[in-house]
Write a protein that holds these residues in place. Sequence first.
Motif, short mmCIF file in Angstrom:
data_model
loop_
_atom_site.label_atom_id
_atom_site.label_comp_id
_atom_site.label_asym_id
_atom_site.label_seq_id
_atom_site.Cartn_x
_atom_site.Cartn_y
_atom_site.Cartn_z
N LYS A 80 -10.19 -8.90 3.29
CA LYS A 80 -9.31 -8.97 2.14
C LYS A 80 -9.36 -7.66 1.34
N ALA A 81 -10.58 -7.14 1.14
CA ALA A 81 -10.73 -5.88 0.39
C ALA A 81 -10.03 -4.73 1.11
N ALA A 82 -10.15 -4.71 2.45
CA ALA A 82 -9.51 -3.65 3.23
C ALA A 82 -7.98 -3.75 3.11
N LYS A 83 -7.45 -4.96 3.14
CA LYS A 83 -6.00 -5.14 2.99
C LYS A 83 -5.54 -4.69 1.61
N GLU A 84 -6.30 -5.02 0.57
CA GLU A 84 -5.95 -4.58 -0.78
C GLU A 84 -5.95 -3.06 -0.88
N GLN A 85 -6.94 -2.43 -0.23
CA GLN A 85 -7.02 -0.97 -0.24
C GLN A 85 -5.82 -0.36 0.47
N ILE A 86 -5.43 -0.93 1.60
CA ILE A 86 -4.27 -0.43 2.34
C ILE A 86 -3.00 -0.62 1.51
N ASP A 87 -2.87 -1.78 0.87
CA ASP A 87 -1.70 -2.03 0.02
C ASP A 87 -1.64 -1.03 -1.14
N GLN A 88 -2.80 -0.76 -1.74
CA GLN A 88 -2.86 0.20 -2.85
C GLN A 88 -2.49 1.60 -2.36
N GLN A 89 -3.00 1.97 -1.20
CA GLN A 89 -2.69 3.29 -0.62
C GLN A 89 -1.20 3.39 -0.32
N ARG A 90 -0.61 2.33 0.21
CA ARG A 90 0.82 2.33 0.51
C ARG A 90 1.64 2.48 -0.78
N MET A 146 -2.36 8.73 5.74
CA MET A 146 -3.39 8.90 6.75
C MET A 146 -4.37 7.73 6.65
N LYS A 147 -5.24 7.61 7.65
CA LYS A 147 -6.27 6.58 7.59
C LYS A 147 -7.17 6.79 6.38
N SER A 148 -7.40 8.06 6.06
CA SER A 148 -8.35 8.40 4.99
C SER A 148 -7.68 8.64 3.64
N GLY A 149 -6.42 8.26 3.47
CA GLY A 149 -5.76 8.45 2.19
C GLY A 149 -4.33 8.93 2.34
N VAL A 150 -3.87 9.64 1.32
CA VAL A 150 -2.50 10.15 1.29
C VAL A 150 -2.57 11.66 1.10
N LYS A 151 -1.78 12.41 1.89
CA LYS A 151 -1.77 13.87 1.78
C LYS A 151 -0.39 14.33 1.33
N VAL A 152 -0.38 15.20 0.32
CA VAL A 152 0.84 15.82 -0.17
C VAL A 152 0.72 17.31 0.14
#
Length: 163
Positions: free
Chosen positions: A1-11, A35-41
């Motif tokens: 659940k925590a991983a899904k929340e993190q992915i949703d937040q990253q999205r 990316m798997k490790s976050g978002v790159k701009v």
Amino acid sequence: KAAKEQIDQQRQVYENLEATFAKERRANKIKIEMMKSGVKVNLANDILFPSGSAQLNEMGVEVLTRAAAELKASPYQTLVAGFTDDIPISDGLKSKYPTNWELAGARAASVVRLLEEEGVPSRQLLAVSFGENNPVATNVTPEGRAQNRRIEIILRPVPVTMN
């Protein structure tokens, strides 16, 4: 659940940044990547700095001010990485920036300074210089060198201490 929340937040961060920079993305001046490790701009150097300078231009200030509005709401660690092409620093600039390491580092620091002034917590910010290392294109052509001169803002889901 925590991983899904993190992915949703990253999205959500990714989508907010895409909306914030829609105009620049259409002009191929900013690229946003999840990316798997976050978002790159990835920001093209010419929208941020004049040639051979680490002082933000007017457009750079405007673009980064918009970025700061999103970044200060993000719980992510914000790593700002400076990159250059492999052309040696000109004689006229060597006293200020002896090598591409110093120029890329000064540019990353300028971005971090502006983000902090705009309210991004300093404990969340890191500035890193890659100099001419890690090119994304060939340095043989002017177009390739232009792609290598860039700032990358990497949002990483790393806990940031609140001390």
